[in-house]
Design a protein around this motif. Structure first.
Motif, PDB file in Angstrom:
ATOM      1  N   TYR A   8      30.550-156.099  24.432  1.00 50.45           N
ATOM      2  CA  TYR A   8      31.321-155.133  23.909  1.00 50.45           C
ATOM      3  C   TYR A   8      32.645-154.931  24.667  1.00 50.45           C
ATOM      4  O   TYR A   8      33.569-154.944  23.559  1.00 50.45           O
ATOM      5  N   GLY A  11      34.574-157.751  22.783  1.00 53.25           N
ATOM      6  CA  GLY A  11      34.949-157.518  21.486  1.00 53.25           C
ATOM      7  C   GLY A  11      36.243-156.184  21.394  1.00 53.25           C
ATOM      8  O   GLY A  11      37.085-156.489  20.486  1.00 53.25           O
ATOM      9  N   ILE A  12      36.070-155.339  22.341  1.00 58.89           N
ATOM     10  CA  ILE A  12      37.184-154.275  22.366  1.00 58.89           C
ATOM     11  C   ILE A  12      38.357-155.147  22.736  1.00 58.89           C
ATOM     12  O   ILE A  12      39.564-154.852  22.074  1.00 58.89           O
ATOM     13  N   SER A  15      39.776-157.387  19.910  1.00 58.49           N
ATOM     14  CA  SER A  15      40.058-156.490  18.888  1.00 58.49           C
ATOM     15  C   SER A  15      41.555-155.856  19.153  1.00 58.49           C
ATOM     16  O   SER A  15      42.450-155.772  18.216  1.00 58.49           O
ATOM     17  N   ILE A  16      41.713-155.122  20.203  1.00 60.77           N
ATOM     18  CA  ILE A  16      43.009-154.628  20.662  1.00 60.77           C
ATOM     19  C   ILE A  16      43.973-155.532  20.406  1.00 60.77           C
ATOM     20  O   ILE A  16      44.980-155.358  19.880  1.00 60.77           O
ATOM     21  N   ILE A  18      44.390-158.448  18.733  1.00 58.81           N
ATOM     22  CA  ILE A  18      44.554-159.151  17.427  1.00 58.81           C
ATOM     23  C   ILE A  18      45.294-157.748  16.535  1.00 58.81           C
ATOM     24  O   ILE A  18      46.495-158.204  16.115  1.00 58.81           O
ATOM     25  N   LEU A  19      44.615-156.780  16.801  1.00 60.57           N
ATOM     26  CA  LEU A  19      45.404-155.549  16.160  1.00 60.57           C
ATOM     27  C   LEU A  19      46.670-155.217  16.352  1.00 60.57           C
ATOM     28  O   LEU A  19      47.638-155.002  15.659  1.00 60.57           O
TER      29      LEU A  19
END
Length: 97
Positions: A8, A11-12, A15-16, A18-19
């Motif tokens: 997790y 993934g966080i 994700s942060i 890339i976004l």
């Protein structure tokens, strides 16, 4: 640490990264050539570099932890994941030079 928690966290972080990168690229003012100037954007470059390295480290440890039988991550798995991350980082650094 549990394998699920590390997955997790990985993934966080990814994700942060890339976004945030795509949002920053959308909002940054580029040159007429489409290049992003380094001057004035050093903080963002270092921030994304740090987030990418953190994602690489946690991702490689999480990848190495998939081979373990139990739920807990051992020290051997952490060290082999760190070694994998360092080798990948050095390889990419040598390719870019």
């Amino acid at each position: 640490m549990s394998e699920k928690v590390l997955t997790y966290i990985t993934g966080i972080i990814i994700s942060i990264t890339i976004l945030g990168f795509f949002l920053w690229i959308y909002n940054v003012e580029a040159n007429a050539d489409g290049n992003i100037p380094y001057e004035g954007n050093e903080t963002y470059f270092y921030l994304f570099l740090g987030l990418c390295i953190a994602g690489l480290i946690t991702g490689s440890i999480s990848l190495k932890a998939t081979n373990e039988k139990g739920d807990k991550i051992s020290k051997k798995t952490i060290l082999s994941g760190l070694a994998f991350a360092v080798m990948f980082f050095l390889w990419r650094l040598s390719v870019s030079l």
